[in-house]
Design an enzyme around this catalytic site. Sequence first.
Site, PDB file in Angstrom:
ATOM      1  N   ASN A 118      -8.259 -63.229  22.435  1.00  0.00           N
ATOM      2  CA  ASN A 118      -8.062 -64.451  21.641  1.00  0.00           C
ATOM      3  C   ASN A 118      -6.789 -64.396  20.785  1.00  0.00           C
ATOM      4  O   ASN A 118      -6.668 -65.135  19.815  1.00  0.00           O
ATOM      5  CB  ASN A 118      -9.299 -64.732  20.787  1.00  0.00           C
ATOM      6  CG  ASN A 118      -9.716 -63.526  19.968  1.00  0.00           C
ATOM      7  OD1 ASN A 118      -8.933 -62.583  19.817  1.00  0.00           O
ATOM      8  ND2 ASN A 118     -10.917 -63.543  19.433  1.00  0.00           N
ATOM      9  N   GLN A 286     -19.534 -63.244   5.954  1.00  0.00           N
ATOM     10  CA  GLN A 286     -19.653 -64.422   6.812  1.00  0.00           C
ATOM     11  C   GLN A 286     -21.086 -64.569   7.287  1.00  0.00           C
ATOM     12  O   GLN A 286     -21.646 -63.554   7.714  1.00  0.00           O
ATOM     13  CB  GLN A 286     -18.708 -64.289   8.018  1.00  0.00           C
ATOM     14  CG  GLN A 286     -17.268 -64.500   7.623  1.00  0.00           C
ATOM     15  CD  GLN A 286     -16.290 -64.513   8.787  1.00  0.00           C
ATOM     16  OE1 GLN A 286     -15.094 -64.564   8.574  1.00  0.00           O
ATOM     17  NE2 GLN A 286     -16.764 -64.452  10.006  1.00  0.00           N
ATOM     18  N   HIS A 310     -14.632 -69.486  10.387  1.00  0.00           N
ATOM     19  CA  HIS A 310     -13.984 -68.513  11.284  1.00  0.00           C
ATOM     20  C   HIS A 310     -13.899 -69.075  12.708  1.00  0.00           C
ATOM     21  O   HIS A 310     -14.771 -68.827  13.544  1.00  0.00           O
ATOM     22  CB  HIS A 310     -14.783 -67.214  11.268  1.00  0.00           C
ATOM     23  CG  HIS A 310     -14.068 -66.060  11.900  1.00  0.00           C
ATOM     24  ND1 HIS A 310     -14.455 -64.766  11.724  1.00  0.00           N
ATOM     25  CD2 HIS A 310     -12.982 -66.002  12.692  1.00  0.00           C
ATOM     26  CE1 HIS A 310     -13.640 -63.961  12.395  1.00  0.00           C
ATOM     27  NE2 HIS A 310     -12.744 -64.712  13.001  1.00  0.00           N
TER      28      HIS A 310
HETATM   29  P1  NAI Z   1      -3.379 -55.094  17.327  1.00  0.00           P
HETATM   30  O1  NAI Z   1      -4.126 -53.810  17.346  1.00  0.00           O
HETATM   31  O2  NAI Z   1      -2.646 -55.529  18.546  1.00  0.00           O
HETATM   32  O3  NAI Z   1      -2.327 -55.066  16.119  1.00  0.00           O
HETATM   33  C1  NAI Z   1      -2.650 -54.674  14.826  1.00  0.00           C
HETATM   34  C2  NAI Z   1      -1.383 -54.122  14.180  1.00  0.00           C
HETATM   35  O4  NAI Z   1      -1.641 -53.943  12.787  1.00  0.00           O
HETATM   36  C3  NAI Z   1      -0.974 -52.758  14.757  1.00  0.00           C
HETATM   37  O5  NAI Z   1       0.371 -52.815  15.164  1.00  0.00           O
HETATM   38  C4  NAI Z   1      -1.160 -51.812  13.566  1.00  0.00           C
HETATM   39  O6  NAI Z   1      -0.235 -50.751  13.547  1.00  0.00           O
HETATM   40  C5  NAI Z   1      -0.963 -52.761  12.402  1.00  0.00           C
HETATM   41  N1  NAI Z   1      -1.485 -52.264  11.145  1.00  0.00           N
HETATM   42  C6  NAI Z   1      -2.631 -51.581  10.908  1.00  0.00           C
HETATM   43  N2  NAI Z   1      -2.714 -51.267   9.608  1.00  0.00           N
HETATM   44  C7  NAI Z   1      -1.610 -51.764   9.000  1.00  0.00           C
HETATM   45  C8  NAI Z   1      -1.137 -51.750   7.669  1.00  0.00           C
HETATM   46  N3  NAI Z   1      -1.802 -51.116   6.704  1.00  0.00           N
HETATM   47  N4  NAI Z   1       0.041 -52.363   7.400  1.00  0.00           N
HETATM   48  C9  NAI Z   1       0.749 -52.962   8.385  1.00  0.00           C
HETATM   49  N5  NAI Z   1       0.354 -52.992   9.670  1.00  0.00           N
HETATM   50  C10 NAI Z   1      -0.816 -52.402   9.973  1.00  0.00           C
HETATM   51  O7  NAI Z   1      -4.434 -56.196  16.868  1.00  0.00           O
HETATM   52  P2  NAI Z   1      -4.351 -57.780  17.064  1.00  0.00           P
HETATM   53  O8  NAI Z   1      -4.908 -58.163  18.377  1.00  0.00           O
HETATM   54  O9  NAI Z   1      -2.983 -58.226  16.694  1.00  0.00           O
HETATM   55  O10 NAI Z   1      -5.407 -58.255  15.951  1.00  0.00           O
HETATM   56  C11 NAI Z   1      -5.199 -57.954  14.584  1.00  0.00           C
HETATM   57  C12 NAI Z   1      -6.420 -58.331  13.781  1.00  0.00           C
HETATM   58  O11 NAI Z   1      -6.566 -59.744  13.755  1.00  0.00           O
HETATM   59  C13 NAI Z   1      -7.751 -57.829  14.342  1.00  0.00           C
HETATM   60  O12 NAI Z   1      -8.010 -56.487  14.015  1.00  0.00           O
HETATM   61  C14 NAI Z   1      -8.723 -58.772  13.700  1.00  0.00           C
HETATM   62  O13 NAI Z   1      -9.108 -58.275  12.437  1.00  0.00           O
HETATM   63  C15 NAI Z   1      -7.920 -60.050  13.519  1.00  0.00           C
HETATM   64  N6  NAI Z   1      -8.360 -61.091  14.458  1.00  0.00           N
HETATM   65  C16 NAI Z   1      -8.871 -62.254  13.940  1.00  0.00           C
HETATM   66  C17 NAI Z   1      -9.361 -63.227  14.775  1.00  0.00           C
HETATM   67  C18 NAI Z   1      -9.887 -64.522  14.232  1.00  0.00           C
HETATM   68  O14 NAI Z   1     -10.582 -65.234  14.946  1.00  0.00           O
HETATM   69  N7  NAI Z   1      -9.570 -64.882  13.010  1.00  0.00           N
HETATM   70  C19 NAI Z   1      -9.404 -63.048  16.242  1.00  0.00           C
HETATM   71  C20 NAI Z   1      -8.730 -61.843  16.682  1.00  0.00           C
HETATM   72  C21 NAI Z   1      -8.282 -60.894  15.804  1.00  0.00           C
END
Ligand code: NAI
Length: 364
Positions: A118, A286, A310
Amino acid sequence: MVKVLAVLYKGGQHAKDEPRMYGCLENELGIREWLESQGHTYVTTDSKEGPDSVLDREIVDAEIVVTTPFHPGYITRERIEKAKNLKLLVTAGVGSDHIDLTAANEQNITVAEVTGSNVTSVAEHVVMTILALVRNFVPAHEQIVNNEWDVAAAAKNSFDLEGKVIATIGSGRIGQRVLKRLVAFEPKELLYYDYQPLSPELEKELHARRVESLEELVSQADVVTVNCPLHESTHGLVNKDLLAKFKKGAWLVNTARGAICVKEDIAAAVKSGQLRGYGGDVWFPQPAPANHPWRDMRNSYGGGNAMTPHISGTSIDAQVRYAQGTKNIIETYLKGTKDYRPQDLIVIDGHYATRAYGADKTTK
Ligand code: NAI
């Protein structure tokens, strides 16, 4: 035979209106027939809070538990410890912070999510929310439904995105897609902060510049978007101390996880004008309680709130993808081959399989 338990949000009539809404309780990720035809047991519920919940009752002998971030069954240490048969936790979507990953690691439980399912859906929601805030869309729209017409009242807090500095905390799959989409708006600069730097080629393609610290990022940005997972070092990351370092009147968009931002500090910053507005779709807990301060926070002009439930990662297109991905993960488990898509694995064999949940979280 395996018992699978899924915690999903209630769809009611909406589940009938849109049969592709696989992520809801009634449509059950579309896997009941498939599981039962092989003799497995499939229990689904939306009851997830407290010791009398169906989740608490059924988890004790479940082997696989599936839940979505949209209606998260919080898989705490306590629940993991009483789930004696538990082997696999699947997040139907992306983001497994509702699971105590340390406890899952200790008990040798595999945690997998449908990585990428997503991310475009969320990136689109981020761009929409940035525009809604910067252009002051919500108060202008409210005038129309309230049978009002006051151009000045809405225009005095409406700006162009062009020429602004826009920054992302986290440049993974979603962060990169947000940057890519923002290029078209001709910002002054695109910044990112992540301990996993992008390649120079990707930085060039996304027109993005990496900064060394969060403080450096927030002090330069007109718009900040949060796109990192929730883990120990991002819990409460955006608090009053960091907010004080933001440019006065910046906009903040968070579709990552509610608990990355301190709710009272955000509401106070919107009220004081330190933030011109805040938007996103993620809350803690939530469903959000009626008295959650993000429901009715407003800036001094009566706007600055672009919150939704959400929904960003659960568009119908996304649901089709994460339902299929959930089925694939369960199928791999049932085959016993362990050949999961590597990018779907969060923890396996007592180790983290990703660095996304903290700089120190590495594979074996
Ligand atoms: P991803 O794993 O591809 O990217 C996450 C990035 O965040 C990584 O590059 C990581 O190094 C970085 N990161 C981790 N800790 C950090 C910090 N302290 N400071 C800066 N960067 C940091 O994950 P993706 O697919 O981009 O998703 C990210 C988040 O978005 C998910 O873990 C989830 O919590 C949220 N999400 C929300 C959704 C929604 O419906 N609102 C749906 C999908 C994801």
